[in-house]
Scaffold this active site. Sequence first.
Site, PDB file in Angstrom:
ATOM      1  N   ASP A  12       0.908  -1.074   0.108  1.00  9.62           N
ATOM      2  CA  ASP A  12       0.040   0.002  -0.069  1.00  9.62           C
ATOM      3  C   ASP A  12       0.797   1.395  -0.086  1.00  9.62           C
ATOM      4  OD1 ASP A  12      -2.427   1.294   0.165  1.00  9.62           O
ATOM      5  OD2 ASP A  12      -2.588   1.380   2.225  1.00  9.62           O
ATOM      6  N   HIS A  29       2.471   3.938  -9.148  1.00  2.59           N
ATOM      7  CA  HIS A  29       2.272   2.242  -9.221  1.00  2.59           C
ATOM      8  C   HIS A  29       3.343   1.892 -10.161  1.00  2.59           C
ATOM      9  CE1 HIS A  29      -1.553   2.335  -7.491  1.00  2.59           C
ATOM     10  NE2 HIS A  29      -2.163   2.949  -8.438  1.00  2.59           N
ATOM     11  N   LEU A 122      10.523 -20.628  -5.712  1.00  2.99           N
ATOM     12  CA  LEU A 122       9.681 -19.535  -4.987  1.00  2.99           C
ATOM     13  C   LEU A 122       8.339 -19.689  -5.660  1.00  2.99           C
ATOM     14  CD1 LEU A 122       9.130 -17.074  -3.280  1.00  2.99           C
ATOM     15  CD2 LEU A 122       9.956 -15.741  -5.098  1.00  2.99           C
TER      16      LEU A 122
HETATM   17  C1  IPE Z   1      -5.301  -2.797  -0.185  1.00  2.00           C
HETATM   18  O1  IPE Z   1      -5.044  -1.261  -0.191  1.00  2.00           O
HETATM   19  C2  IPE Z   1      -5.295  -3.461  -1.628  1.00  2.00           C
HETATM   20  C3  IPE Z   1      -4.091  -3.525  -2.278  1.00  2.00           C
HETATM   21  C4  IPE Z   1      -2.745  -3.085  -1.911  1.00  2.00           C
HETATM   22  C5  IPE Z   1      -4.037  -4.063  -3.510  1.00  2.00           C
HETATM   23  P1  IPE Z   1      -6.191  -0.182  -0.483  1.00  2.00           P
HETATM   24  O2  IPE Z   1      -5.479   0.939  -0.557  1.00  2.00           O
HETATM   25  O3  IPE Z   1      -7.200  -0.554  -1.620  1.00  2.00           O
HETATM   26  O4  IPE Z   1      -6.743  -0.416   0.757  1.00  2.00           O
HETATM   27  P2  IPE Z   1      -7.900   0.546   1.661  1.00  2.00           P
HETATM   28  O5  IPE Z   1      -9.131   0.799   0.791  1.00  2.00           O
HETATM   29  O6  IPE Z   1      -7.281   1.805   1.836  1.00  2.00           O
HETATM   30  O7  IPE Z   1      -8.414  -0.044   2.766  1.00  2.00           O
HETATM   31  C1  IPE Z   2      -1.711   0.304  -3.179  1.00  2.00           C
HETATM   32  O1  IPE Z   2      -1.453   1.470  -3.381  1.00  2.00           O
HETATM   33  C2  IPE Z   2      -1.537  -0.462  -4.604  1.00  2.00           C
HETATM   34  C3  IPE Z   2      -3.088  -0.620  -5.095  1.00  2.00           C
HETATM   35  C4  IPE Z   2      -4.309  -0.964  -4.525  1.00  2.00           C
HETATM   36  C5  IPE Z   2      -2.870  -1.274  -6.559  1.00  2.00           C
HETATM   37  P1  IPE Z   2      -2.777   2.437  -3.501  1.00  2.00           P
HETATM   38  O2  IPE Z   2      -2.730   2.806  -4.789  1.00  2.00           O
HETATM   39  O3  IPE Z   2      -3.740   2.050  -2.338  1.00  2.00           O
HETATM   40  O4  IPE Z   2      -1.793   3.690  -2.566  1.00  2.00           O
HETATM   41  P2  IPE Z   2      -2.324   4.750  -1.742  1.00  2.00           P
HETATM   42  O5  IPE Z   2      -2.803   3.991  -0.506  1.00  2.00           O
HETATM   43  O6  IPE Z   2      -3.432   5.431  -2.368  1.00  2.00           O
HETATM   44  O7  IPE Z   2      -1.320   5.657  -1.368  1.00  2.00           O
HETATM   45 MG    MG Z   3      -3.980   2.431  -0.444  1.00  2.00          MG
END
Ligand code: IPE
Ligand code: IPE
Ligand code: MG
Length: 224
Positions: A12, A29, A122
Amino acid sequence: MNPLNHVAIIMDGNGRWGLKYRNSRNEGHKEGLKTVEIIIKSSIKNKIKFLTLYAFSTENWKRPKKEINYLFKLLENFLSRKLDDIHKQNIRIKVLGYKKFSKKLNFLLNFAEKKTIKNSKLQINLALNYGSKSELINAFKKIKRNKIKINEKNLEKNLQTNNIPDPDILIRTGNTKRLSNFLLWQLAYSEIFFEKKLWPAFTEKDYIKIIKEYKNVKRNFGRI
Ligand code: IPE
Ligand code: IPE
Ligand code: MG
């Protein structure tokens, strides 16, 4: 010292990193993918057998189309470029989640799974369009349909993680302390590490630090 077999990661913080340093969530990303490569390499070095990466949740479909399309393009390009290399490194790719993407990405993911199915160094489980609640509901439905007894073993057999041991470690980067519908059953006894750094800023050093800390934890599993 605790043995370490399986690490699961909620990657995240890409969006926030991208906005802060590149003025674009999508750039975050892209940068996050570099961390993925670093963590795969380090997992092999550390003799980890299973690495489960949360890449897209069932709830992430609520994001803007532009971001969703970018994410899947990124994955598509990554697989097209790297699959041979992944295969040569004896890495197995498995998808957790239902493949409801573009024809091209569905094909690539199926192809990657089949090509690498015998690899044993892995196993990377890519949680893509993954949601733990729907995984559990579907497992119960299958049990009911087949008229099998409800018990832990039968439930686990019908989860998408069938044949995968439960994670020893869960890491969530991005300074947020929640599970976001990830492996709710499987994480019952995992050691959880919440990391302040955003995923693109997470380094091998941070990873090793967590692994070391994990190895010295006293895991009770209910005992004393
Ligand atoms: C969780 O992250 C999902 C992934 C890392 C793929 P999110 O950013 O979507 O989670 P919430 O919505 O903040 O809980
Ligand atoms: C997690 O990073 C990756 C995915 C959900 C694909 P986020 O896109 O949720 O990044 P933040 O939390 O908005 O910074
Ligand atoms: Mg996020």
